[in-house]
Design a protein around this motif. Sequence first.
Motif, PDB file in Angstrom:
ATOM      1  N   ARG A 117      -2.250   0.528  -4.632  1.00  0.00           N
ATOM      2  CA  ARG A 117      -1.723  -0.739  -4.129  1.00  0.00           C
ATOM      3  C   ARG A 117      -1.060  -1.467  -5.282  1.00  0.00           C
ATOM      4  NH1 ARG A 117      -5.794  -5.587  -3.671  1.00  0.00           N
ATOM      5  NH2 ARG A 117      -6.895  -5.235  -5.600  1.00  0.00           N
ATOM      6  N   ALA A 122      -6.234   2.063  -4.947  1.00  0.00           N
ATOM      7  CA  ALA A 122      -6.597   1.310  -3.745  1.00  0.00           C
ATOM      8  C   ALA A 122      -8.108   1.200  -3.569  1.00  0.00           C
ATOM      9  CB  ALA A 122      -5.965   1.936  -2.511  1.00  0.00           C
ATOM     10  N   GLY A 145       0.847  -1.182   0.000  1.00  0.00           N
ATOM     11  CA  GLY A 145       0.000   0.000   0.000  1.00  0.00           C
ATOM     12  C   GLY A 145       0.886   1.237   0.000  1.00  0.00           C
TER      13      GLY A 145
END
Length: 141
Positions: free
Chosen positions: A113, A133, A99
């Motif tokens: 990510r 993400a 992340g």
Amino acid sequence: MWISRAGTLAGGALLALALCACSPDAPEPAPTPTTYAIDKADLSAPEPADICRTRNAAFLRDVLLQISAVLPPGSRGLDFRQFRVDEADDKGTWTATVGFQVALPDEPAQAMRAVASFDPEDCTTGEWSVSEAGTGEALKR
């Protein structure tokens, strides 16, 4: 049997070291890491608490360089957040997820990510796939 003075001194030094090693005041060895997880806060710790950085101090730097290489040209400010490993699925594949935040060209910084296969034996990763993400939408390079 005759023992030289040097031999006597060496034996005494070894005995003293053995006694010190058993002393309750002797520092305990660092515990062996049992996790692959790395959080941003872990980066300021004096010793790594994860398996991969214990084996290879440059592990995370190398991973981030690999991820940077698959970002669109002009991306800037990659800010690491966390590294996680998911144990083998039913196919026996382990997965690593990173992340991070990064500013893509002409965009503000956003959560992203990266995912790759992971080999727990030697902490190597496969080719990284990067996505937003929140949406999981793959990044086009």
